[in-house]
Design a protein around this motif. Sequence first.
Motif, mmCIF file in Angstrom:
data_model
loop_
_atom_site.group_PDB
_atom_site.id
_atom_site.type_symbol
_atom_site.label_atom_id
_atom_site.label_comp_id
_atom_site.label_asym_id
_atom_site.label_seq_id
_atom_site.Cartn_x
_atom_site.Cartn_y
_atom_site.Cartn_z
ATOM 1 N N THR A 229 0.806 -1.214 0.000
ATOM 2 C CA THR A 229 0.000 0.000 0.000
ATOM 3 C C THR A 229 0.849 1.279 0.000
ATOM 4 O OG1 THR A 229 -1.560 -1.245 1.326
ATOM 5 C CG2 THR A 229 -1.971 1.101 1.099
ATOM 6 N N LEU A 230 1.824 1.315 0.876
ATOM 7 C CA LEU A 230 2.621 2.528 1.012
ATOM 8 C C LEU A 230 3.399 2.883 -0.263
ATOM 9 C CD1 LEU A 230 3.119 4.749 3.025
ATOM 10 C CD2 LEU A 230 5.107 3.475 3.881
ATOM 11 N N TYR A 233 1.090 4.244 -2.705
ATOM 12 C CA TYR A 233 0.768 5.641 -2.402
ATOM 13 C C TYR A 233 1.864 6.575 -2.915
ATOM 14 C CZ TYR A 233 0.804 9.829 0.549
ATOM 15 O OH TYR A 233 0.868 11.113 1.001
ATOM 16 N N ARG A 255 -3.612 -3.714 -3.243
ATOM 17 C CA ARG A 255 -2.993 -2.930 -2.171
ATOM 18 C C ARG A 255 -2.359 -1.662 -2.720
ATOM 19 N NH1 ARG A 255 0.503 -7.447 0.506
ATOM 20 N NH2 ARG A 255 0.525 -7.829 -1.721
ATOM 21 N N MET A 258 -4.962 0.690 -3.394
ATOM 22 C CA MET A 258 -5.454 1.341 -2.182
ATOM 23 C C MET A 258 -4.583 2.550 -1.845
ATOM 24 S SD MET A 258 -6.168 -0.582 1.436
ATOM 25 C CE MET A 258 -6.845 0.264 2.854
ATOM 26 N N GLY A 259 -3.289 2.391 -2.047
ATOM 27 C CA GLY A 259 -2.377 3.516 -1.845
ATOM 28 C C GLY A 259 -2.669 4.633 -2.840
ATOM 29 N N ARG A 262 -5.512 6.834 -1.826
ATOM 30 C CA ARG A 262 -5.155 7.839 -0.826
ATOM 31 C C ARG A 262 -4.446 9.024 -1.485
ATOM 32 N NH1 ARG A 262 -0.206 7.620 3.242
ATOM 33 N NH2 ARG A 262 -0.626 9.515 4.422
ATOM 34 N N ILE A 286 -10.548 -5.445 0.394
ATOM 35 C CA ILE A 286 -10.093 -4.123 -0.026
ATOM 36 C C ILE A 286 -11.000 -3.571 -1.115
ATOM 37 C CG2 ILE A 286 -8.276 -2.875 -1.257
ATOM 38 C CD1 ILE A 286 -6.233 -4.593 0.152
ATOM 39 N N ASN A 289 -14.510 -2.540 -0.344
ATOM 40 C CA ASN A 289 -14.694 -1.597 0.750
ATOM 41 C C ASN A 289 -14.106 -0.219 0.507
ATOM 42 O OD1 ASN A 289 -16.216 -3.063 2.787
ATOM 43 N ND2 ASN A 289 -14.491 -4.471 2.774
ATOM 44 N N LEU A 290 -13.465 -0.077 -0.621
ATOM 45 C CA LEU A 290 -12.951 1.242 -0.971
ATOM 46 C C LEU A 290 -14.110 2.094 -1.501
ATOM 47 C CD1 LEU A 290 -10.018 1.277 -0.373
ATOM 48 C CD2 LEU A 290 -9.599 0.226 -2.594
ATOM 49 N N PHE A 291 -13.932 3.429 -1.496
ATOM 50 C CA PHE A 291 -14.928 4.324 -2.091
ATOM 51 C C PHE A 291 -14.321 5.025 -3.284
ATOM 52 C CE2 PHE A 291 -15.824 4.149 2.425
ATOM 53 C CZ PHE A 291 -17.167 3.823 2.455
ATOM 54 N N THR B 229 -18.647 -1.107 5.762
ATOM 55 C CA THR B 229 -17.882 0.119 5.576
ATOM 56 C C THR B 229 -18.764 1.351 5.385
ATOM 57 O OG1 THR B 229 -16.284 -1.257 4.425
ATOM 58 C CG2 THR B 229 -15.948 1.106 4.314
ATOM 59 N N LEU B 230 -19.748 1.240 4.502
ATOM 60 C CA LEU B 230 -20.583 2.390 4.187
ATOM 61 C C LEU B 230 -21.371 2.899 5.401
ATOM 62 C CD1 LEU B 230 -21.120 4.287 1.876
ATOM 63 C CD2 LEU B 230 -23.069 2.835 1.206
ATOM 64 N N ARG B 255 -14.159 -2.947 9.315
ATOM 65 C CA ARG B 255 -14.791 -2.349 8.143
ATOM 66 C C ARG B 255 -15.471 -1.040 8.510
ATOM 67 N NH1 ARG B 255 -18.129 -7.311 6.152
ATOM 68 N NH2 ARG B 255 -18.164 -7.361 8.419
ATOM 69 N N MET B 258 -12.942 1.485 8.817
ATOM 70 C CA MET B 258 -12.473 1.948 7.512
ATOM 71 C C MET B 258 -13.385 3.073 7.003
ATOM 72 S SD MET B 258 -11.692 -0.459 4.227
ATOM 73 C CE MET B 258 -11.028 0.195 2.687
ATOM 74 N N ARG B 262 -12.597 7.315 6.334
ATOM 75 C CA ARG B 262 -12.988 8.149 5.198
ATOM 76 C C ARG B 262 -13.731 9.399 5.673
ATOM 77 N NH1 ARG B 262 -17.914 7.191 1.205
ATOM 78 N NH2 ARG B 262 -17.529 8.893 -0.246
ATOM 79 N N LEU B 285 -5.706 -7.273 6.200
ATOM 80 C CA LEU B 285 -5.798 -6.644 4.892
ATOM 81 C C LEU B 285 -6.301 -5.211 4.998
ATOM 82 C CD1 LEU B 285 -4.791 -8.220 2.617
ATOM 83 C CD2 LEU B 285 -7.086 -8.999 2.100
ATOM 84 N N ILE B 286 -7.169 -4.988 5.956
ATOM 85 C CA ILE B 286 -7.664 -3.635 6.177
ATOM 86 C C ILE B 286 -6.776 -2.898 7.177
ATOM 87 C CG2 ILE B 286 -9.524 -2.275 7.214
ATOM 88 C CD1 ILE B 286 -11.518 -4.225 6.081
ATOM 89 N N ASN B 289 -3.297 -1.896 6.242
ATOM 90 C CA ASN B 289 -3.143 -1.111 5.020
ATOM 91 C C ASN B 289 -3.780 0.266 5.063
ATOM 92 O OD1 ASN B 289 -1.574 -2.805 3.188
ATOM 93 N ND2 ASN B 289 -3.243 -4.255 3.455
ATOM 94 N N PHE B 291 -4.071 4.171 6.516
ATOM 95 C CA PHE B 291 -3.094 5.173 6.955
ATOM 96 C C PHE B 291 -3.735 6.029 8.023
ATOM 97 C CE2 PHE B 291 -2.189 4.354 2.514
ATOM 98 C CZ PHE B 291 -0.834 4.083 2.535
#
Lengths: 348, 348
Positions: A229-230, A233, A255, A258-259, A262, A286, A289-291, B229-230, B255, B258, B262, B285-286, B289, B291
Amino acid sequence: MAVKGTGIRDVAKLAGVSVTTVSHVLNDTPHTRVAEETRVRVREAAKALGYGPNRAAQALRTNRSGLIGLLSEEIATTPHAGRIILGAQNAAREHDLTLVIINTDRESGPNAHKDDVQALIDRQVDAVLYATMYHRMVSLPPNLQGLPTVLIDSTDRAGIVPAAVPDEVGGAIAAVTHLVEAGHTRIGFLNNDDDVPATHGRLEGYRSVLEKHKIPYDASLVLSGPSETLPGYELAREILGRSDRPTALFCYNDRMAMGAYRAATELGLGIPDDLSIVGFDNQELIAANLFPGLTTVALPHYEMGAWAVETLVRLLHGEADRKLLADEPTLLDCPLVIRGSVAAPHAD
Amino acid sequence: MAVKGTGIRDVAKLAGVSVTTVSHVLNDTPHTRVAEETRVRVREAAKALGYGPNRAAQALRTNRSGLIGLLSEEIATTPHAGRIILGAQNAAREHDLTLVIINTDRESGPNAHKDDVQALIDRQVDAVLYATMYHRMVSLPPNLQGLPTVLIDSTDRAGIVPAAVPDEVGGAIAAVTHLVEAGHTRIGFLNNDDDVPATHGRLEGYRSVLEKHKIPYDASLVLSGPSETLPGYELAREILGRSDRPTALFCYNDRMAMGAYRAATELGLGIPDDLSIVGFDNQELIAANLFPGLTTVALPHYEMGAWAVETLVRLLHGEADRKLLADEPTLLDCPLVIRGSVAAPHAD
DNA sequence: GTGAAAGCGCTAACAT
DNA sequence: ATGTTAGCGCTTTCAC
């Protein structure tokens, strides 16, 4: 339906035949003529008694345990192993085989995993399925010799064992094509910097799509670093900070993606409006669950597990030629999973 | 070391004793006196020949397969199952037992999983380990009757089967205490809204810490919703948007945490400087990863797997009392995993 | 088309 | 303290 205490002789008695006949009909023993009427009677008797064969006795007699050993790295770390297990499991059930699982540490050298293989041999497994957690080359422990074996997610350095691996090139092609079709022409690639097949394959896929669409390859758009991830990023910060920044990013894995999310957020770039992103691996935890949800490429772990067991079965039955199979690893499809991280680039 | 073709009689011949003696020595059969000198000779012969017992023959004779069935929900979805497998695996190896894994869908009703249990029975497992993926109450399939069974991460509605579950209250206490010790007194809690033990246990832990530290309980600080998450994001937006917003958030799971990350980012709140967050589950994983890395509470999946096998072994040997064990589920520790999401609140 | 019987490798009851 | 032997439940060869 194995009801304790019911044996083949009970079935024989109830059906009014000998145990031989029962064995013949229940196993569909070839080259055996049993009257259809008798077969029916035997099967009915077996069902009525809830008869199921004693596996131990069968194993002792036939020298086949019905066990398939699955030697897997890092079962606990990612859900990838879970999918392999599931695929292998379901295929095994189909063939009335049972999966025995051994976890192993990630090691290398020809004698790595030797003890784990021995544990499987001691259990008298009929075959073994050797799975690594990422695509690479391995040397197999010597005591695996003689036991039908199939590799998952890695290839045999000696070229002697059949293997199934993800089609890295194809997956990258699907990802980048998706981006091109959305209208992108400046597509950055955040690659891994390990010397593994995935690194090269995904780059190859990336380049081939550009070529096909007559988009000139720009080396300054391809950055690489550790697939975490880092670094993802940092690399994204760098490439997105440029005045001629790409409108889309293809990331080596989720991953890194995901970075990149950010980095985009910090730079005030909205996904997917200002920046489109595609990942690789489809790590649900991941990607989902990301937006917004990450569009990414799925690795065929389930399919590799199923393929491995099917192949082992065919090997065991002499229906497949090991040498032929071992010649070239079998490539399994990496399908694109569309979520919400890709859109058309800005008209500007 | 099972070298094919070497049997107990070969060992007997080489050692110059009878097969009985070999069996006695190699199995350490109780109530059997064999001269020390003979024992040594037998063991040496066995080692020299690379002898290993034929499991099928042993199983046939003793009516024990040496197999433990692990019935697990959703092996492929989270890494939790992987840790249970690993813990069970390692414990099983200790006792020379082999783990057989069956994946199952999440269902309910008393006949859920009945076919899967039957598959295990057909395999003649000696015992079964029944694992669910989140902490809840279950009704066991009737055909499990008579087979030694242990539950993981759930409790038996009938109160008849021993179970190991996470100490939800203790985990929440660890999390909230960590926050309090960092100096926080306004601590929001984003809870799950399902009626499961974790929901109630974690709230109980939260309240007990406040009480212990004489911090008044403020119901407006406890919000609940689906543990995704949401909803975590939305709940966090709401609570952090208030003028008297909390300085720290305890989230039902990683989650939701996470989502809270956001929300904090969008509101311009830095973690951990402006807002401290603690999660639950330790989904690497969450948590690893994000920050900064998410401080969270680990679920004892590995430990539950190991506990289950150990308990099964003791049950099998008659060293443990099932009724006593079944009386109260065994609580396993949920330790805090410190990463970087907690700091002292602003002096303001 | 069907059955009798040997024997897979081991453990354990019984002899010595 | 050690050995002889029956049989666990099944498959399979061979005889009928």
